[in-house]
Design a protein around this motif. Structure first.
Motif, PDB file in Angstrom:
ATOM      1  N   CYS A   8       0.837  -1.194   0.000  1.00 15.38           N
ATOM      2  CA  CYS A   8       0.000   0.000   0.000  1.00 15.38           C
ATOM      3  C   CYS A   8       0.875   1.248   0.000  1.00 15.38           C
ATOM      4  O   CYS A   8       1.778   1.384   0.840  1.00 15.38           O
ATOM      5  N   LYS A  10       0.071   4.163   0.923  1.00 20.18           N
ATOM      6  CA  LYS A  10      -0.267   5.057   2.045  1.00 20.18           C
ATOM      7  C   LYS A  10       0.288   4.562   3.379  1.00 20.18           C
ATOM      8  O   LYS A  10       0.825   5.330   4.147  1.00 20.18           O
ATOM      9  N   CYS A  11       0.106   3.240   3.664  1.00 21.38           N
ATOM     10  CA  CYS A  11       0.480   2.753   4.994  1.00 21.38           C
ATOM     11  C   CYS A  11       1.506   1.622   4.983  1.00 21.38           C
ATOM     12  O   CYS A  11       1.953   1.194   6.040  1.00 21.38           O
ATOM     13  N   ASN A  13       1.081  -1.516   4.172  1.00 18.35           N
ATOM     14  CA  ASN A  13       0.491  -2.839   4.394  1.00 18.35           C
ATOM     15  C   ASN A  13       0.664  -3.710   3.150  1.00 18.35           C
ATOM     16  O   ASN A  13       0.679  -3.210   2.030  1.00 18.35           O
ATOM     17  N   TYR A  16      -4.351  -7.048   0.745  1.00 17.97           N
ATOM     18  CA  TYR A  16      -5.339  -6.277  -0.002  1.00 17.97           C
ATOM     19  C   TYR A  16      -6.555  -7.123  -0.324  1.00 17.97           C
ATOM     20  O   TYR A  16      -6.549  -8.343  -0.183  1.00 17.97           O
ATOM     21  N   SER A  43      -7.954  -2.739  -2.864  1.00 15.31           N
ATOM     22  CA  SER A  43      -8.107  -1.952  -1.632  1.00 15.31           C
ATOM     23  C   SER A  43      -7.223  -2.503  -0.525  1.00 15.31           C
ATOM     24  O   SER A  43      -7.205  -3.716  -0.277  1.00 15.31           O
ATOM     25  N   CYS A  44      -6.522  -1.620   0.137  1.00 15.71           N
ATOM     26  CA  CYS A  44      -5.698  -2.001   1.282  1.00 15.71           C
ATOM     27  C   CYS A  44      -6.611  -2.498   2.399  1.00 15.71           C
ATOM     28  O   CYS A  44      -7.612  -1.847   2.726  1.00 15.71           O
ATOM     29  N   ARG A  46      -5.911  -2.625   5.495  1.00 17.97           N
ATOM     30  CA  ARG A  46      -5.694  -1.881   6.735  1.00 17.97           C
ATOM     31  C   ARG A  46      -6.319  -0.484   6.671  1.00 17.97           C
ATOM     32  O   ARG A  46      -7.159  -0.141   7.488  1.00 17.97           O
ATOM     33  N   CYS A  47      -5.931   0.326   5.698  1.00 16.63           N
ATOM     34  CA  CYS A  47      -6.374   1.730   5.678  1.00 16.63           C
ATOM     35  C   CYS A  47      -7.498   2.005   4.684  1.00 16.63           C
ATOM     36  O   CYS A  47      -8.109   3.065   4.711  1.00 16.63           O
ATOM     37  N   GLY A  48      -7.772   1.063   3.768  1.00 17.37           N
ATOM     38  CA  GLY A  48      -8.865   1.237   2.817  1.00 17.37           C
ATOM     39  C   GLY A  48      -8.500   1.984   1.546  1.00 17.37           C
ATOM     40  O   GLY A  48      -9.349   2.185   0.683  1.00 17.37           O
ATOM     41  N   TYR A  49      -7.247   2.400   1.415  1.00 18.09           N
ATOM     42  CA  TYR A  49      -6.823   3.079   0.191  1.00 18.09           C
ATOM     43  C   TYR A  49      -7.142   2.181  -0.997  1.00 18.09           C
ATOM     44  O   TYR A  49      -6.853   0.991  -0.986  1.00 18.09           O
TER      45      TYR A  49
END
Length: 69
Positions: A8, A10-11, A13, A16, A43-44, A46-49
């Motif tokens: 991911c 963003k985070c 992770n 997915y 989609s991640c 963990r964070c939903g990105y």
């Protein structure tokens, strides 16, 4: 071809979820409710990105979708 592992942006992770959806595109498609745009989502977990990837469509499935309404 080398298989890449998901990370991911963003985070960081590495897990997915993948899904697909269809959308209506263009004036003709909106009038007749033809969902002629297809996308794959990643989609991640963990964070939903979420990232969208456009899929190739075939005219045969577009016609079938139109007829089934």
């Amino acid at each position: 071809m080398e298989k890449q592992q998901y990370v991911c942006p963003k985070c960081g992770n590495t897990h997915y979820e993948s899904d697909q959806f269809q959308a209506t595109g263009g004036n003709f498609a909106r009038v007749f409710d033809v969902q002629n745009k297809k996308f794959t989502t990643i989609s991640c977990s963990r964070c939903g990105y979420t990232e969208l990837y456009k899929c190739a469509t075939s005219e045969g499935w577009d016609i079938l979708d139109f007829l089934m309404g």
